[in-house]
Write an enzyme that holds these catalytic residues in place. Structure first.
Site, short mmCIF file in Angstrom:
data_model
loop_
_atom_site.label_atom_id
_atom_site.label_comp_id
_atom_site.label_asym_id
_atom_site.label_seq_id
_atom_site.Cartn_x
_atom_site.Cartn_y
_atom_site.Cartn_z
N ASP A 134 0.87 -1.18 0.00
CA ASP A 134 0.00 0.00 0.00
C ASP A 134 0.90 1.23 0.00
OD1 ASP A 134 -3.14 0.46 1.75
OD2 ASP A 134 -2.02 1.91 0.52
N ASP A 185 -2.62 4.80 -2.35
CA ASP A 185 -3.48 5.56 -1.44
C ASP A 185 -3.81 6.93 -2.06
OD1 ASP A 185 -4.57 5.71 1.30
OD2 ASP A 185 -3.20 7.41 1.48
N GLU A 193 -6.75 4.00 -5.03
CA GLU A 193 -7.88 4.52 -4.27
C GLU A 193 -8.15 5.89 -4.86
OE1 GLU A 193 -7.30 6.09 -0.41
OE2 GLU A 193 -9.30 5.56 0.24
N HIS A 222 -10.57 -1.25 5.26
CA HIS A 222 -10.19 -0.83 6.62
C HIS A 222 -10.75 0.55 6.98
CE1 HIS A 222 -7.45 1.00 3.86
NE2 HIS A 222 -7.17 1.89 4.78
N ASP A 223 -11.40 1.19 5.98
CA ASP A 223 -11.95 2.54 6.23
C ASP A 223 -13.46 2.54 6.38
OD1 ASP A 223 -9.72 4.12 3.83
OD2 ASP A 223 -9.51 3.86 5.99
O1 TEU Z 1 -8.28 6.94 2.81
C1 TEU Z 1 -8.64 8.11 2.13
C2 TEU Z 1 -9.87 8.64 2.62
O2 TEU Z 1 -10.30 9.67 2.17
C3 TEU Z 1 -10.65 7.88 3.65
O3 TEU Z 1 -9.91 7.82 4.83
C4 TEU Z 1 -11.92 8.64 3.94
O4 TEU Z 1 -11.52 9.83 4.56
C5 TEU Z 1 -12.83 7.87 4.78
O5 TEU Z 1 -12.17 7.49 5.94
C6 TEU Z 1 -13.37 6.71 4.02
O6 TEU Z 1 -14.64 6.46 4.57
C7 TEU Z 1 -6.92 6.58 2.65
C8 TEU Z 1 -6.64 5.38 3.52
O7 TEU Z 1 -7.43 4.28 3.06
C9 TEU Z 1 -7.00 5.76 4.93
O8 TEU Z 1 -6.89 4.65 5.81
C10 TEU Z 1 -6.05 6.87 5.37
O9 TEU Z 1 -6.46 7.32 6.66
C11 TEU Z 1 -6.10 8.04 4.40
O10 TEU Z 1 -6.08 7.67 3.03
C12 TEU Z 1 -4.87 8.92 4.60
O11 TEU Z 1 -3.75 8.21 4.16
#
Ligand code: TEU
Ligand code: CA
Length: 539
Positions: A99, A196, A238, A312-313
């Site tokens: 990642d 990312d 992403e 994971h988000d």
């Molecule tokens: O996520 C991008 C992002 O915009 C998401 O975190 C969004 O804000 C929301 O949480 C999704 O529902 C990426 C990674 O996947 C995330 O884990 C990181 O926190 C973020 O970028 C910053 O690197």
């Protein structure tokens, strides 16, 4: 799809190392823990392991704040452990997808430590410094995106947390540094990259452009040429956007990315006219169906879809797209609905055993920097939301829901470790929902996913699931998703997406049932579908 790729028929399994398996019993998942579970993952039928960032990091955002791209986070283990994981995967015909966080680093990164020292430091323009907080930009994690730094009396820009200063991609040195980091890991045998927030690296701060800047695709193509384009690997970005943006990124002739994660489906429970995921709204399954159809029809001719329902988000798919009243059946319906489509399946750790959201009522039990950023912004500072409503939103949508320790068995801490206090609360339902229970039960969610993945790879049906033409059937059905896949076989997929019975007339005569979540006889014509009933049949 003209050119066949090695990863077209592969299954990707996302691992959040901090929560997967804690082999040295210090409360935090680790690489040795992953190595110990490779045979489990092989038995499930997955081929590629997407690990969220395992590089050196102060862990403000659990690894998405990298302080050294060329080293392994000692919390997770050593470089030797990582080399062993890559090797042990290869022995099983499995591969690692890393990642790469290229939009920002940790403020602990040496580049940033140098950059903030003085305005004429060689690293100053690796980051974005301005005299004023331009356009009062807001951070994705709540609050201002500008942080004042008194060392040089300027502000630096951070799209995410304060500890995640954005790199300045208008500086060609950043491109060279990131290319070097990517090449370092690809030389070690990494066979995939998840990028990312790659849609942000074309930002033009002075023009108030944060995503999809005019030079974005030129930059991504240059990164392709300087690094991963020289390798036969799988890439996925992403990229929060729409179908047109997805096509721009993944059209093979552009030489940028193989796939992107589109979030139109998974973010449809968030009301972005208010506070996004902290203003959750009921899921609209007709919208989800129509969006999946849009991407199947719109993307497959040009490139390739990434099929996913969890990561994971996001919160758990059973809570967001299914129902706790039908935990088992809705998990299986979600599996059929999403993973019989055309594209590469991505599944998140715990999704294969039907793990669900965790009920947390104390804000202090939430660990996520996004939760605490918005709590401070919405509840404490702006006072636009009560703590009670904020917690309620978190129960549905907080990222912590998908970061609870993997539930391996019904021993202490769900078998995640040997009893040391875990960094994140274990879900109380681990006595019922765990791998061990699933392995014992031939009708479990685990075995359902295992069957589905085996069918996608079978000689008989594989080519049709991987390359078969997608066509929507019964377009007027609001709550039932029926579609076909045609190649050398004719396959029809039927999913009742809701908790109530539905009546439909099957579009084709049933030749034989390939997979079903209810144990029923299927006849032609007018049928009654039970809640979340889903089946796949040849016609
Ligand atoms: O996520 C991008 C992002 O915009 C998401 O975190 C969004 O804000 C929301 O949480 C999704 O529902 C990426 C990674 O996947 C995330 O884990 C990181 O926190 C973020 O970028 C910053 O690197
Ligand atoms: Ca550990």
């Amino acid at each position: 799809m003209k050119l066949k790729k090695w990863w077209h028929d592969k299954i990707v399994y996302e691992i959040y190392p901090k929560s997967f398996m804690d082999a040295n019993n210090d409360g935090i998942g680790d690489i040795k823990g992953i190595i110990g579970k490779l045979d489990y993952l092989k038995e499930l039928g997955v081929d590629i392991l997407w690990l969220t960032p395992f590089f050196k990091s102060p862990m403000e955002d659990n690894g998405y704040d990298i302080s050294d791209y060329l080293s392994v986070n000692e919390m997770f283990g050593s470089m030797k452990d990582m080399d062993e994981l890559i090797e042990k995967c290869k022995e099983r015909n499995m591969y690692i997808m890393m990642d790469v966080v290229l939009n920002h680093t940790s403020s602990e990164h040496n580049w940033f430590k140098q950059s903030r020292k003085s305005k004429d430091n060689a690293y100053r323009n690796y980051y974005i410094w301005r005299d004023e907080p331009l356009y009062n930009m807001e951070s994705t994690f709540g609050g201002s995106a500008w942080e004042y730094d008194d060392v040089t009396n300027q502000y630096y820009f951070h799209e995410f947390a304060k500890g995640q200063p954005d790199l300045n991609w208008e500086n060609p040195k950043v491109m060279d540094e990131m290319s070097k980091c990517i090449n370092f890991w690809l030389k070690k045998g990494i066979k995939g990259i998840r990028f990312d927030v790659i849609h942000l690296i074309g930002k033009e701060i002075d023009n108030n452009i944060l995503s999809y800047g005019p030079t974005l695709h030129k930059k991504v193509h240059e990164l392709y040429e300087k690094s991963y384009g020289k390798y036969d690997i799988i890439t996925v970005g992403e990229a929060w956007g729409d179908l047109k943006k997805a096509i721009d990124f993944t059209n093979p002739s552009n030489e940028e990315l193989d796939m992107v994660f589109q979030f139109e489906c998974t973010s449809s429970t968030c009301d972005f006219s208010k506070y996004g995921k902290f203003s959750p709204k009921p899921i609209d399954m007709e919208f989800v169906k129509n969006t999946l159809v849009k991407y199947q029809n719109g993307l497959n001719d040009h490139s390739w879809n990434a099929l996913f329902v969890e990561n994971h988000d996001l919160g758990r798919c059973i809570n967001r797209f299914g129902s706790l009243n039908y935990q088992d059946m809705s998990a299986k319906a979600i599996a059929i609905m999403n993973y019989c489509l055309k594209g590469t399946p991505y599944i998140y750790q715990g999704q294969e055993i039907g793990m669900t959201n965790i009920l947390i009522n104390d804000i202090n039990d939430y660990q996520d920097v996004e939760v605490h950023g918005f709590y401070k912004d919405l509840v404490i500072d702006k006072k636009v939301m009560s703590e009670k409503d904020f917690i309620k939103a978190c129960n549905q949508e907080a990222r912590d829901n998908n970061r609870t320790p993997m539930q391996w068995d019904d021993s202490i801490n769900a078998g995640f470790n040997k009893g040391f206090k875990t960094w994140m609360k274990v879900n109380d339902n681990y006595h019922e929902i765990n791998v061990k229970e699933n392995m014992k039960n031939s009708d479990s969610i685990f075995h359902f996913y295992q069957k589905l993945f085996a069918i996608r790879k079978s000689e008989e049906y594989g080519p049709t699931f991987v390359y078969g033409k997608f066509d929507l059937q019964l377009p007027d059905e609001k709550n039932v998703f029926v579609y076909t896949r045609n190649y050398d076989k004719n396959i029809c997929i039927v999913v009742n997406m809701v908790e109530s019975e539905q009546h439909i007339i099957l579009p084709f005569k049933v030749k034989n049932i390939i997979l079903a979540n209810y144990n029923k006889e299927y006849h032609d014509g007018n049928i009654k579908l039970s809640p979340f009933e889903a089946f796949v049949y040849e016609y």
